[in-house]
Design a protein around this motif. Structure first.
Motif, mmCIF file in Angstrom:
data_model
loop_
_atom_site.group_PDB
_atom_site.id
_atom_site.type_symbol
_atom_site.label_atom_id
_atom_site.label_comp_id
_atom_site.label_asym_id
_atom_site.label_seq_id
_atom_site.Cartn_x
_atom_site.Cartn_y
_atom_site.Cartn_z
ATOM 1 N N GLN A 243 0.827 -1.200 0.000
ATOM 2 C CA GLN A 243 0.000 0.000 0.000
ATOM 3 C C GLN A 243 0.869 1.261 0.000
ATOM 4 O O GLN A 243 0.563 2.242 -0.688
ATOM 5 N N GLN A 244 1.965 1.244 0.774
ATOM 6 C CA GLN A 244 2.847 2.406 0.820
ATOM 7 C C GLN A 244 3.534 2.638 -0.512
ATOM 8 O O GLN A 244 3.632 3.781 -0.990
ATOM 9 N N ILE A 245 4.035 1.574 -1.127
ATOM 10 C CA ILE A 245 4.681 1.698 -2.432
ATOM 11 C C ILE A 245 3.690 2.274 -3.449
ATOM 12 O O ILE A 245 4.024 3.173 -4.226
ATOM 13 N N ALA A 246 2.475 1.749 -3.438
ATOM 14 C CA ALA A 246 1.460 2.198 -4.380
ATOM 15 C C ALA A 246 1.086 3.660 -4.142
ATOM 16 O O ALA A 246 0.917 4.433 -5.096
ATOM 17 N N PHE A 247 0.956 4.041 -2.868
ATOM 18 C CA PHE A 247 0.601 5.429 -2.543
ATOM 19 C C PHE A 247 1.661 6.392 -3.078
ATOM 20 O O PHE A 247 1.347 7.368 -3.759
ATOM 21 N N GLN A 267 2.576 4.065 -12.748
ATOM 22 C CA GLN A 267 2.248 5.360 -12.129
ATOM 23 C C GLN A 267 0.906 5.910 -12.614
ATOM 24 O O GLN A 267 0.060 6.289 -11.784
ATOM 25 N N PRO A 268 0.645 5.965 -13.923
ATOM 26 C CA PRO A 268 -0.664 6.459 -14.354
ATOM 27 C C PRO A 268 -1.822 5.611 -13.826
ATOM 28 O O PRO A 268 -2.887 6.144 -13.490
ATOM 29 N N GLU A 269 -1.614 4.299 -13.752
ATOM 30 C CA GLU A 269 -2.666 3.433 -13.243
ATOM 31 C C GLU A 269 -2.960 3.737 -11.779
ATOM 32 O O GLU A 269 -4.125 3.852 -11.365
ATOM 33 N N LEU A 270 -1.910 3.888 -10.986
ATOM 34 C CA LEU A 270 -2.091 4.203 -9.568
ATOM 35 C C LEU A 270 -2.695 5.589 -9.385
ATOM 36 O O LEU A 270 -3.561 5.804 -8.519
ATOM 37 N N HIS A 271 -2.245 6.526 -10.197
ATOM 38 C CA HIS A 271 -2.768 7.890 -10.110
ATOM 39 C C HIS A 271 -4.261 7.911 -10.430
ATOM 40 O O HIS A 271 -5.043 8.631 -9.779
ATOM 41 N N ARG A 272 -4.670 7.108 -11.413
ATOM 42 C CA ARG A 272 -6.091 7.032 -11.772
ATOM 43 C C ARG A 272 -6.916 6.525 -10.588
ATOM 44 O O ARG A 272 -7.999 7.065 -10.295
ATOM 45 N N LEU A 273 -6.425 5.512 -9.904
ATOM 46 C CA LEU A 273 -7.148 4.972 -8.756
ATOM 47 C C LEU A 273 -7.307 6.012 -7.651
ATOM 48 O O LEU A 273 -8.364 6.103 -7.014
ATOM 49 N N THR A 274 -6.272 6.814 -7.417
ATOM 50 C CA THR A 274 -6.384 7.840 -6.377
ATOM 51 C C THR A 274 -7.386 8.914 -6.775
ATOM 52 O O THR A 274 -8.144 9.412 -5.936
ATOM 53 N N ARG A 275 -7.391 9.281 -8.055
ATOM 54 C CA ARG A 275 -8.337 10.308 -8.518
ATOM 55 C C ARG A 275 -9.783 9.810 -8.416
ATOM 56 O O ARG A 275 -10.707 10.624 -8.247
ATOM 57 N N GLU A 276 -9.950 8.498 -8.524
ATOM 58 C CA GLU A 276 -11.293 7.916 -8.408
ATOM 59 C C GLU A 276 -11.654 7.592 -6.967
ATOM 60 O O GLU A 276 -12.739 7.068 -6.694
ATOM 61 N N GLY A 277 -10.716 7.883 -6.039
ATOM 62 C CA GLY A 277 -10.974 7.631 -4.625
ATOM 63 C C GLY A 277 -10.905 6.174 -4.235
ATOM 64 O O GLY A 277 -11.374 5.785 -3.160
ATOM 65 N N ARG A 278 -10.253 5.358 -5.045
ATOM 66 C CA ARG A 278 -10.192 3.911 -4.786
ATOM 67 C C ARG A 278 -8.892 3.566 -4.059
ATOM 68 O O ARG A 278 -8.086 2.749 -4.491
ATOM 69 N N TRP A 279 -8.701 4.210 -2.914
ATOM 70 C CA TRP A 279 -7.456 4.070 -2.172
ATOM 71 C C TRP A 279 -7.208 2.637 -1.703
ATOM 72 O O TRP A 279 -6.068 2.171 -1.684
ATOM 73 N N GLU A 281 -7.676 -0.040 -3.146
ATOM 74 C CA GLU A 281 -7.268 -0.949 -4.218
ATOM 75 C C GLU A 281 -5.818 -0.747 -4.644
ATOM 76 O O GLU A 281 -5.305 -1.514 -5.472
ATOM 77 N N LEU A 282 -5.163 0.270 -4.124
ATOM 78 C CA LEU A 282 -3.814 0.603 -4.589
ATOM 79 C C LEU A 282 -2.847 -0.564 -4.422
ATOM 80 O O LEU A 282 -2.084 -0.899 -5.327
ATOM 81 N N GLY A 283 -2.839 -1.169 -3.233
ATOM 82 C CA GLY A 283 -1.860 -2.210 -2.943
ATOM 83 C C GLY A 283 -1.943 -3.395 -3.869
ATOM 84 O O GLY A 283 -0.919 -4.069 -4.117
#
Length: 351
Positions: A243-247, A267-279, A281-283
């Motif tokens: 989760q930390q690496i993904a964040f 990076q774009p994939e992880l950034h998309r998840l944060t913009r969608e509020g899907r924290w 799911e990052l890990g």
């Protein structure tokens, strides 16, 4: 190798007296440094209690957000903590990213590396005024400090100015750290490959610019560990580190670390998840290969050996975030073995 701990894992807000007791336990356990992080609490205030409770460990911020403040306010805070801790304070600074500086702190953002260089130079000018009696006459592009009357001067600090360490990921900020600071706080989101290809050359460039040697400079190593006394602890540690690496990896400014390994699409994939509020799911995006590249993964008895294979002779200290009170004998042995790992300054001096 110096081994530090970080108080982000201690609930300071619940009971300051309990926090003091925790800091004393950290000292007794053998940690060389106790550091705070600027997350949900002020990074400086708890160190007053840590200084009161301890006598040996270095105390510092890892990190405090520089651009949320100005050179004068930080110079005053750091000077007071250096005095109160009797010379044990390390001022660890970081820039944060534009969104947090402008939208969370409502402060200006521009040319972060150049601004940080000037921020630290301004602080040093202020400390020179207090400690050496020099006229305060700092005029820069971002900061101007030209007024210091006797009433507002704390005077000479018997322990001198505190050491300053700067955090960074990109080469420009890393170079600034080597040029104007006493140490560099390597981000946890750093791999050995990125360190050797990007970080270390930037440090060498900054040291050369300032006429300093590697022996004069301290590198704080990364602190992603996956370990535990049992399978459940290992599994929990792995999930947390993923989760930390993904964040961190979701941050556009850190994309270069992924790119050094051919993982630029992460990076774009992880950034998309944060913009969608899907924290949550990052890990799941961080597979075993990525995890093993960023984190030292080993059973406790092999942890120091694995860490030495990756970081021995390169960094000078490491943050070791483990629940040491659950099994002090087990983790005490690990701590002592980590301290035996050769550090980068010693390796530099002997080469």
């Amino acid at each position: 190798m110096k081994v530090d701990t970080i108080t982000a894992y201690v609930n300071f807000s619940a009971d300051p007296q309990s926090f003091e007791e925790s800091c004393k336990k950290m000292e007794d356990f053998g940690f060389d440094g106790i550091f705070t992080a600027e997350t949900g609490h002020d990074p400086f205030f708890p160190l007053l209690f840590a200084a009161k409770a301890t006598t040996r460990p270095e105390l510092g911020t890892a990190i405090a957000v520089a651009f949320a403040r100005n050179p004068m306010t930080v110079a005053i805070l750091a000077n007071d903590l250096q005095l109160y801790s009797k010379g044990r304070f390390v001022l660890g600074l970081g820039s944060q990213i534009k969104a947090h500086i402008t939208r969370r702190f409502s402060m200006p953002w521009s040319k972060p590396a150049a601004r940080m260089r000037e921020f630290i130079q301004a602080m040093r000018a202020i400390w020179d005024c207090w400690n050496e009696g020099k006229k305060l006459d700092f005029k820069g592009e971002f900061y101007t400090h030209t007024l210091m009357t006797p009433f507002f001067s704390p005077g000479r600090n018997p322990y001198g100015p505190p050491r300053v360490a700067l955090a960074g990921v990109g080469p420009l900020m890393t170079e600034v750290a080597a040029e104007v600071c006493d140490g560099f706080i390597m981000h946890g989101f750093t791999t050995r490959e990125y360190f050797l290809s990007v970080t270390l050359p930037a440090i060498e460039k900054g040291l050369a610019k300032a006429g300093k040697s590697r022996a004069d400079f301290e590198i704080f190593g990364p602190s992603f560990f996956v370990t535990g006394a049992n399978e459940a602890e290992v599994s929990a540690a792995a999930a947390l580190v993923r989760q930390q690496i993904a964040f961190y990896g979701s941050t556009p400014a850190y994309k270069g670390v992924f790119e050094a390994h051919g993982w630029g699409d992460l990076q774009p994939e992880l950034h998309r998840l944060t913009r969608e509020g899907r924290w949550g799911e990052l890990g799941s995006v961080i597979d075993d290969e990525v995890l093993a590249t960023f984190a030292v993964i080993a059973e406790p008895q092999d942890l120091a050996k694995k860490f030495a294979e990756r970081w021995g002779g390169l960094v000078d200290r490491v943050t070791f975030p483990v629940p040491f009170e659950r099994d002090p004998d087990l983790w005490g042995n690990v701590l002592e073995e980590l301290k035996k790992v050769p550090d980068g300054r010693s390796a530099s001096s002997s080469s």
